[in-house]
Design an enzyme around this catalytic site. Structure first.
Site, mmCIF file in Angstrom:
data_model
loop_
_atom_site.group_PDB
_atom_site.id
_atom_site.type_symbol
_atom_site.label_atom_id
_atom_site.label_comp_id
_atom_site.label_asym_id
_atom_site.label_seq_id
_atom_site.Cartn_x
_atom_site.Cartn_y
_atom_site.Cartn_z
ATOM 1 N N TYR A 98 0.781 -1.340 0.032
ATOM 2 C CA TYR A 98 -0.127 0.046 -0.067
ATOM 3 C C TYR A 98 0.924 1.145 -0.019
ATOM 4 O O TYR A 98 0.166 2.311 -0.378
ATOM 5 C CB TYR A 98 -0.909 0.034 1.255
ATOM 6 N N LYS A 122 3.923 -15.283 2.461
ATOM 7 C CA LYS A 122 4.033 -16.269 1.120
ATOM 8 C C LYS A 122 5.026 -16.542 0.737
ATOM 9 O O LYS A 122 5.962 -16.061 -0.061
ATOM 10 C CB LYS A 122 3.235 -15.785 0.115
ATOM 11 N N ASP A 178 -2.743 -18.036 1.597
ATOM 12 C CA ASP A 178 -3.883 -18.935 0.983
ATOM 13 C C ASP A 178 -4.414 -20.045 1.911
ATOM 14 O O ASP A 178 -5.643 -20.232 2.052
ATOM 15 C CB ASP A 178 -3.383 -19.390 -0.183
ATOM 16 N N ASP A 230 -5.344 -7.216 5.713
ATOM 17 C CA ASP A 230 -6.381 -6.462 5.317
ATOM 18 C C ASP A 230 -7.470 -7.367 5.035
ATOM 19 O O ASP A 230 -8.508 -7.323 5.548
ATOM 20 C CB ASP A 230 -6.263 -5.422 4.242
ATOM 21 N N ASP A 287 -11.214 -8.997 7.414
ATOM 22 C CA ASP A 287 -12.406 -8.795 6.978
ATOM 23 C C ASP A 287 -13.078 -10.360 6.901
ATOM 24 O O ASP A 287 -14.139 -10.613 7.241
ATOM 25 C CB ASP A 287 -12.361 -8.128 5.492
#
Ligand code: NAD
Length: 371
Positions: free
Chosen positions: A141, A189, A221, A245, A249
């Protein structure tokens, strides 16, 4: 304990849920003999209406000179077509940046009485109690370079992390685990990304200072899959900005309603506490918003800014008690429909029920300690 708390109610249901969070904080102060001073300031659309800017300088000043900031929510259709600099959400982003918090803490627990509210199967979510600790100021970001090439033929972002950035967020994760079930799942990852390889190495190094906390590494994942198939295995999930992020959620689904979710942003000059929901213009002003996410955010304020662990857990216990007694705001309707003993309540009544339960819980604990 003395604490100056800046209160930014904001827009829509923001003032309604903030009022209830403040009511609960006042109850804590009264019973435990703390001195909390509340100073209210405008932010968001309300501030635009009065001062032509979503974050007036006097609001920012008040926040920076306080011990903690509590925010309701900002935004609404009335201000949607303003230029970017005047949008309510711009004010919130500026505030977050100015406060400088690098760690976002988001608990997501399934209260037994609300297991029916989750879109996940009851036997999957029952007992789940997760905290996502997300790095907030680094990664994709913010990484440079970023942009489009001429003609929009391709676009690029940069994921970058320094050792220091990983180290400080890892410490927040391990410290949080120490107040809970002492397990950290670090998400990355590392099979593909160099930033993740650095992340894993630094997290391993930090973990040596926390021999009492179990550390597990998991690819993002796999974590996304396990969160919906076996969320009970998680205690603290530690993740970089983008992964955190998305996973926070996803973890929110465990609780069953957006109105239940709290958050804290810590590590900067002043910590910021806010429910994760927005200003909900569709239900604003009707005394039907769920204030429990805001009240749970007040519990995080007690835990992280005031270091009042017992008071924080008493607030959480009070929320649990009121839900056990089957009081429900309208958003928790799925559980209500299945149970004829449910007692529908509005925002203010829910807040006062929690304050009342809190009073009883704290009085009982004090009496126990006196004996
Ligand atoms: P929202 O979170 O405001 O609402 C989404 C849905 O959830 C709505 O149906 C709403 O009624 C319901 N809901 C939300 N909070 C609730 C609560 N406490 N109790 C009961 N029901 C609740 O998201 P949105 O509709 O996408 O956005 C509305 C406005 O809020 C927009 O202007 C948006 O930019 C802003 N927003 C602000 C924040 C923030 O201040 N942190 C976060 C998200 C959205």
């Amino acid at each position: 304990m003395r604490l100056n708390i800046a209160i930014l109610p904001g827009d829509g249901i923001g003032p309604e849920v903030t009022r209830e969070a403040v009511r609960v904080l006042r109850t804590v102060a009264e019973i435990a003999g703390h001195e909390f001073r509340f100073e209210e300031a405008p932010i968001g659309g309300t501030a635009v209406d009065q001062f032509d800017t979503p974050l007036p300088p006097q609001t920012l000043e008040k926040c920076l000179s306080s011990n903690a900031v509590f925010l309701g929510a900002v935004g609404g259709p009335r201000w949607d077509n303003l230029p970017r600099a005047q949008k309510p959400e711009t004010g919130l982003l500026q505030l977050r940046q100015a406060l400088g918090g690098f760690a976002n803490i988001r608990p997501a627990a399934c209260h037994p009485a609300l297991a029916e509210c989750s879109p996940l199967r009851k036997d999957v979510v029952e007992g789940a109690d997760v905290v996502v600790v997300r790095e907030l100021l680094g990664g994709l970001y913010f990484g440079e370079p970023r942009g489009f090439r001429p003609e929009f033929t391709d676009a690029f972002n940069t994921m970058r992390y320094s050792e220091n950035e990983v180290e400080r967020i890892a410490r927040v994760g391990f410290e949080a685990a120490r107040t809970r079930r002492r397990k950290v799942t670090s998400v990355d990852k590392a099979n593909v990304l160099e930033t993740s390889q650095l992340w894993r190495e630094v997290v391993n190094r930090v973990s040596r200072n926390y021999p009492d906390v179990a550390l597990q590494h998991m690819y993002v994942d796999a974590c996304a899959m396990h969160l919906v198939t076996n969320p009970r295995q998680f205690d603290v999930i530690l993740a970089e900005n983008l992964f955190g992020d998305i996973l926070s959620d996803e973890a929110a689904a465990i609780t069953g309603s957006l109105g239940m979710l709290a958050s804290a942003t810590v590590g900067g000059d002043v910590n910021l506490y806010e429910p994760i929901h927005g200003s909900a213009p569709d239900i604003a002003g009707r005394d039907i918003a769920n204030p429990l996410g805001a009240i749970a955010s007040a519990a995080l304020l007690l835990r992280y800014s005031a270091k009042l662990q017992q008071e924080a857990s008493a607030v959480e216990a009070a929320i649990g008690r009121v839900l056990d007694e089957r009081y429900r705001t309208a958003d928790l309707g799925r559980a209500s429909a299945a149970d004829s003993r449910v007692q529908p309540v509005g925002t203010a009544e829910m807040g006062s029920l929690v304050a009342q339960a809190l009073g009883e819980i704290m009085d009982r604990r004090q009496a126990y300690h006196t004996v």
